[in-house]
Design a protein around this motif. Structure first.
Motif, PDB file in Angstrom:
ATOM      1  N   UNK A  50     -23.400  19.647 -40.995  1.00  0.00           N
ATOM      2  CA  UNK A  50     -23.262  19.605 -42.453  1.00  0.00           C
ATOM      3  C   UNK A  50     -21.936  20.198 -42.924  1.00  0.00           C
ATOM      4  N   UNK A  51     -21.569  21.417 -42.485  1.00  0.00           N
ATOM      5  CA  UNK A  51     -20.256  21.939 -42.905  1.00  0.00           C
ATOM      6  C   UNK A  51     -19.093  21.063 -42.452  1.00  0.00           C
ATOM      7  N   UNK A  52     -19.217  20.509 -41.257  1.00  0.00           N
ATOM      8  CA  UNK A  52     -18.153  19.643 -40.745  1.00  0.00           C
ATOM      9  C   UNK A  52     -17.941  18.437 -41.644  1.00  0.00           C
ATOM     10  N   UNK A  53     -19.022  17.732 -41.973  1.00  0.00           N
ATOM     11  CA  UNK A  53     -18.900  16.536 -42.787  1.00  0.00           C
ATOM     12  C   UNK A  53     -18.488  16.867 -44.223  1.00  0.00           C
ATOM     13  N   UNK A  54     -18.972  17.991 -44.736  1.00  0.00           N
ATOM     14  CA  UNK A  54     -18.586  18.395 -46.090  1.00  0.00           C
ATOM     15  C   UNK A  54     -17.091  18.678 -46.158  1.00  0.00           C
ATOM     16  N   UNK A  55     -16.582  19.402 -45.180  1.00  0.00           N
ATOM     17  CA  UNK A  55     -15.161  19.728 -45.133  1.00  0.00           C
ATOM     18  C   UNK A  55     -14.324  18.459 -44.984  1.00  0.00           C
ATOM     19  N   UNK A  56     -14.753  17.572 -44.082  1.00  0.00           N
ATOM     20  CA  UNK A  56     -14.044  16.308 -43.903  1.00  0.00           C
ATOM     21  C   UNK A  56     -14.054  15.498 -45.194  1.00  0.00           C
ATOM     22  N   UNK A  57     -15.193  15.469 -45.871  1.00  0.00           N
ATOM     23  CA  UNK A  57     -15.299  14.714 -47.114  1.00  0.00           C
ATOM     24  C   UNK A  57     -14.403  15.250 -48.200  1.00  0.00           C
ATOM     25  N   UNK A  58     -14.315  16.573 -48.314  1.00  0.00           N
ATOM     26  CA  UNK A  58     -13.459  17.188 -49.329  1.00  0.00           C
ATOM     27  C   UNK A  58     -11.999  16.817 -49.076  1.00  0.00           C
ATOM     28  N   UNK A  59     -11.565  16.890 -47.830  1.00  0.00           N
ATOM     29  CA  UNK A  59     -10.181  16.507 -47.530  1.00  0.00           C
ATOM     30  C   UNK A  59      -9.948  15.029 -47.826  1.00  0.00           C
TER      31      UNK A  59
END
Length: 218
Positions: free
Chosen positions: A159-168
């Motif tokens: 979840x943190x990985x995909x959230x961070x990727x999505x924000x970028x």
């Protein structure tokens, strides 16, 4: 080059002696933090010139301090020294300095000729901003390839990985496809600071939420 500048930070963060991810994220964009600060006070300058490149209307005609190789090396040494003073971690300080210095070399790929070696002509730049079909996939590959490597080496949580990727990805999409400013104002720098700051904050949140796993996982 926008989120592509975070690729070296993500790669450096896989080293066992690396500083925390937010520190390296700041290092990746330190040169632009400094540029937009100097732009505010008139030390460095840019103007909006539609058509100066296909992807970017910013005419970066006077930035001898932040976007010269010599200036980048000085900023790298300075920021690396700060990290060393704070941590006494020599390897981490060197990694941080290298991430700062990487900014100039990545810009060299995409900028039209506006970079220098020591603040004076000749001006350099390979001009990939004129070739979106090359620049866009390249930037995404650099950034998300580096994020994938970081995730593999740090036992990332999904979840943190995909959230961070999505924000970028959202910020990069705004950079590419959002409305373009028609003139340089104080708001130009403020928007840049907000973008850099929010991505760095997202990196801190992701790390705290388990993106980095533990130091032992590195």
């Amino acid at each position: 080059m926008f989120i592509g500048h975070f690729a070296p930070a993500l790669i450096a963060a896989t080293h066992k002696d690396a500083p925390r991810l937010p520190v390296l994220m700041i290092a990746g964009q330190l040169v632009d933090w400094e540029f937009f600060a100097l732009l505010l006070i008139g030390v460095e300058k840019m103007r909006i010139t539609p058509g100066i490149s296909v992807m970017n209307p910013m005419d970066l005609y006077h930035m001898p301090y932040t976007h010269s190789l010599l200036g980048g090396a000085i900023f790298a040494a300075g920021f690396g020294t700060l990290v060393w003073l704070a941590t006494r971690n020599r390897a981490g300080a060197i990694l941080t300095a290298l991430v700062v210095l990487s900014h100039w070399f990545l810009d060299l790929l995409v900028h039209v000729p506006d970079l220098t070696i020591a603040g004076q002509p000749p001006k350099l730049g390979r001009g990939l901003w004129n070739y979106p079909a090359i620049e866009m996939p390249l930037e995404l590959l650099l950034t998300f390839g580096a994020l994938w490597i970081y995730a593999r080496k740090s036992s990332a949580k999904v979840v943190p990985l995909w959230a961070f990727a999505g924000i970028m990805a959202v910020f990069q999409a705004i950079n590419w496809f959002g409305p373009k400013e028609t003139e340089v104002t104080t708001g130009t720098s403020m928007l840049a600071f907000a973008a850099f700051g929010l991505i760095t904050l997202a990196a801190w949140w992701a790390e705290q939420s388990g993106l980095a796993g533990s130091k032992a996982a590195r």
